[in-house]
Design a protein around this motif. Structure first.
Motif, mmCIF file in Angstrom:
data_model
loop_
_atom_site.group_PDB
_atom_site.id
_atom_site.type_symbol
_atom_site.label_atom_id
_atom_site.label_comp_id
_atom_site.label_asym_id
_atom_site.label_seq_id
_atom_site.Cartn_x
_atom_site.Cartn_y
_atom_site.Cartn_z
ATOM 1 N N LEU A 190 4.170 6.942 -12.814
ATOM 2 C CA LEU A 190 5.471 6.686 -11.862
ATOM 3 C C LEU A 190 5.520 5.078 -11.955
ATOM 4 C CD1 LEU A 190 5.986 8.950 -8.982
ATOM 5 C CD2 LEU A 190 6.906 9.068 -11.115
ATOM 6 N N LEU A 191 4.336 4.353 -12.499
ATOM 7 C CA LEU A 191 4.535 2.716 -12.549
ATOM 8 C C LEU A 191 3.990 2.573 -13.933
ATOM 9 C CD1 LEU A 191 4.809 0.131 -11.376
ATOM 10 C CD2 LEU A 191 2.268 0.385 -10.417
ATOM 11 N N THR A 192 4.737 2.187 -14.940
ATOM 12 C CA THR A 192 4.271 2.030 -16.371
ATOM 13 C C THR A 192 4.712 0.474 -16.929
ATOM 14 O OG1 THR A 192 6.597 3.004 -17.101
ATOM 15 C CG2 THR A 192 4.776 4.450 -16.985
ATOM 16 N N GLY A 193 4.068 0.048 -17.834
ATOM 17 C CA GLY A 193 4.482 -1.360 -18.321
ATOM 18 C C GLY A 193 3.212 -2.258 -17.908
ATOM 19 N N ASP A 194 3.685 -3.476 -17.969
ATOM 20 C CA ASP A 194 2.957 -4.457 -17.556
ATOM 21 C C ASP A 194 2.859 -5.044 -16.155
ATOM 22 O OD1 ASP A 194 1.190 -6.729 -18.050
ATOM 23 O OD2 ASP A 194 2.648 -8.047 -18.974
ATOM 24 N N TYR A 195 2.588 -3.920 -15.253
ATOM 25 C CA TYR A 195 2.533 -4.177 -14.041
ATOM 26 C C TYR A 195 1.642 -5.006 -13.275
ATOM 27 C CZ TYR A 195 -0.388 -0.687 -14.285
ATOM 28 O OH TYR A 195 -1.554 0.102 -14.497
ATOM 29 N N SER A 232 9.064 1.122 -12.396
ATOM 30 C CA SER A 232 8.634 2.188 -11.452
ATOM 31 C C SER A 232 9.609 3.199 -11.002
ATOM 32 C CB SER A 232 8.245 1.342 -10.029
ATOM 33 O OG SER A 232 9.500 0.452 -9.565
ATOM 34 N N ARG A 233 9.117 4.385 -10.298
ATOM 35 C CA ARG A 233 10.102 5.358 -10.172
ATOM 36 C C ARG A 233 9.467 5.973 -8.735
ATOM 37 N NH1 ARG A 233 12.788 8.208 -14.455
ATOM 38 N NH2 ARG A 233 11.877 7.207 -16.407
ATOM 39 N N GLN A 234 10.380 6.451 -7.552
ATOM 40 C CA GLN A 234 10.095 6.982 -6.444
ATOM 41 C C GLN A 234 9.484 8.662 -6.743
ATOM 42 O OE1 GLN A 234 9.553 5.657 -3.431
ATOM 43 N NE2 GLN A 234 9.913 3.896 -4.179
ATOM 44 N N ARG A 248 9.220 11.657 -9.962
ATOM 45 C CA ARG A 248 9.436 11.788 -11.615
ATOM 46 C C ARG A 248 11.014 12.304 -11.977
ATOM 47 N NH1 ARG A 248 5.031 11.790 -14.283
ATOM 48 N NH2 ARG A 248 3.187 12.692 -13.268
ATOM 49 N N SER A 249 11.793 12.599 -11.131
ATOM 50 C CA SER A 249 13.080 12.587 -11.681
ATOM 51 C C SER A 249 14.001 11.608 -11.065
ATOM 52 C CB SER A 249 13.577 14.043 -10.774
ATOM 53 O OG SER A 249 13.733 14.122 -9.256
ATOM 54 N N ALA A 250 13.528 10.638 -10.438
ATOM 55 C CA ALA A 250 14.270 9.640 -9.998
ATOM 56 C C ALA A 250 14.586 8.591 -11.076
ATOM 57 C CB ALA A 250 13.526 8.747 -8.717
ATOM 58 N N SER A 251 15.955 7.943 -10.776
ATOM 59 C CA SER A 251 15.977 6.758 -11.798
ATOM 60 C C SER A 251 15.048 5.802 -11.974
ATOM 61 C CB SER A 251 17.503 6.145 -11.512
ATOM 62 O OG SER A 251 18.614 7.287 -11.390
ATOM 63 N N PRO A 252 14.983 5.195 -12.963
ATOM 64 C CA PRO A 252 13.835 4.216 -13.170
ATOM 65 C C PRO A 252 14.317 2.964 -12.666
ATOM 66 C CG PRO A 252 14.796 4.785 -15.543
ATOM 67 C CD PRO A 252 15.302 5.780 -14.266
ATOM 68 N N PHE A 253 13.474 1.975 -12.030
ATOM 69 C CA PHE A 253 13.724 0.878 -11.341
ATOM 70 C C PHE A 253 13.184 -0.143 -12.394
ATOM 71 C CE2 PHE A 253 12.951 -3.041 -9.075
ATOM 72 C CZ PHE A 253 14.166 -3.140 -8.951
ATOM 73 N N GLN A 254 13.842 -0.880 -13.378
ATOM 74 C CA GLN A 254 13.222 -1.761 -14.329
ATOM 75 C C GLN A 254 13.063 -3.238 -13.723
ATOM 76 O OE1 GLN A 254 13.120 -1.086 -17.775
ATOM 77 N NE2 GLN A 254 13.904 0.803 -17.537
ATOM 78 N N SER A 255 11.738 -3.784 -13.577
ATOM 79 C CA SER A 255 11.413 -4.904 -13.338
ATOM 80 C C SER A 255 11.187 -6.047 -14.374
ATOM 81 C CB SER A 255 10.348 -4.806 -12.400
ATOM 82 O OG SER A 255 10.526 -4.190 -11.437
ATOM 83 N N ALA A 279 0.793 -1.194 -0.073
ATOM 84 C CA ALA A 279 0.036 0.085 -0.037
ATOM 85 C C ALA A 279 0.927 1.340 0.208
ATOM 86 C CB ALA A 279 -0.904 -0.032 1.252
ATOM 87 N N ASP A 280 2.094 1.257 0.933
ATOM 88 C CA ASP A 280 2.831 2.586 1.021
ATOM 89 C C ASP A 280 3.626 2.723 -0.429
ATOM 90 O OD1 ASP A 280 2.026 2.600 3.335
ATOM 91 O OD2 ASP A 280 3.881 1.757 4.142
ATOM 92 N N PHE A 281 3.776 1.624 -1.344
ATOM 93 C CA PHE A 281 4.541 1.656 -2.569
ATOM 94 C C PHE A 281 3.642 2.313 -3.416
ATOM 95 C CE2 PHE A 281 5.161 -0.413 -6.690
ATOM 96 C CZ PHE A 281 6.270 0.119 -7.074
ATOM 97 N N VAL A 282 2.391 1.844 -3.508
ATOM 98 C CA VAL A 282 1.584 2.390 -4.602
ATOM 99 C C VAL A 282 1.076 3.766 -4.203
ATOM 100 C CG1 VAL A 282 0.860 -0.122 -5.552
ATOM 101 C CG2 VAL A 282 -0.609 0.992 -3.753
ATOM 102 N N LYS A 283 1.021 4.071 -3.316
ATOM 103 C CA LYS A 283 0.544 5.530 -2.666
ATOM 104 C C LYS A 283 1.616 6.289 -3.571
ATOM 105 C CE LYS A 283 -1.241 4.739 1.658
ATOM 106 N NZ LYS A 283 -1.019 5.015 3.327
ATOM 107 N N VAL A 284 2.720 5.962 -3.472
ATOM 108 C CA VAL A 284 4.001 6.941 -4.153
ATOM 109 C C VAL A 284 3.893 6.722 -5.608
ATOM 110 C CG1 VAL A 284 6.498 7.149 -4.126
ATOM 111 C CG2 VAL A 284 5.146 6.923 -2.178
ATOM 112 N N SER A 285 4.298 5.337 -6.102
ATOM 113 C CA SER A 285 4.329 4.932 -7.442
ATOM 114 C C SER A 285 3.189 4.237 -7.826
ATOM 115 C CB SER A 285 5.480 3.955 -7.533
ATOM 116 O OG SER A 285 6.790 4.710 -7.132
ATOM 117 N N ASN A 286 2.522 4.931 -8.838
ATOM 118 C CA ASN A 286 1.296 4.243 -9.532
ATOM 119 C C ASN A 286 1.023 4.409 -10.901
ATOM 120 O OD1 ASN A 286 -0.670 6.731 -9.138
ATOM 121 N ND2 ASN A 286 0.243 6.421 -7.116
ATOM 122 N N ALA A 287 0.026 3.897 -11.756
ATOM 123 C CA ALA A 287 -0.067 4.378 -13.016
ATOM 124 C C ALA A 287 -0.882 5.640 -13.269
ATOM 125 C CB ALA A 287 -0.760 3.076 -13.823
#
Length: 129
Positions: A54-59, A90-92, A94-101, A42-50
């Protein structure tokens, strides 16, 4: 056991909804207050979400199989589910480095707790297959 399996599938959709919208409220209402993994998600998706980009792709997770359902003496019900997720970013911020999953398949072990005649998520953990 059919109701428990239906709940596990429903809970997966609640997680997808939270990831899309940034609103984990419905998911948390279907979770035991002490479910640490539920709160972490829940804490993650409050920050990074479609919704905020901040959350893109096939998540979205796809739950393909629920098995090993068994009720313990405490009244909790345990089991496992096979979950697949595609490649996403995902990103924390907009300016953060992307995390590729990468695309992955997981086994989610879970425990459900009875509450007011319904199941709630008591705890869950995932291991990559």
């Amino acid at each position: 056991m059919a109701a428990a399996e239906a709940f596990v599938r429903y809970y997966s959709e609640l997680m997808n909804y939270a990831a899309e919208t940034g609103d984990p409220g419905p998911m948390l209402k279907a979770s035991e207050a002490g479910c640490e993994t539920c709160q972490t998600y829940a804490d993650f998706v409050k920050v990074s979400n479609a919704a905020n980009g901040l959350l893109t792709g096939d998540y979205r997770e796809h739950l393909t199989k629920v098995s090993e359902l068994s009720r313990g003496q405490s009244g909790h019900l345990g089991g496992s589910a096979v979950v697949t997720v595609g490649q996403y970013v995902s990103r924390q911020t907009r300016s953060a480095s992307p995390f590729q999953s990468k695309a992955a398949t997981y086994t989610r072990e879970f425990a459900l707790s009875p509450q007011d005649g319904n199941w709630v998520m008591y705890e869950m953990k995932q291991d990559e297959q």
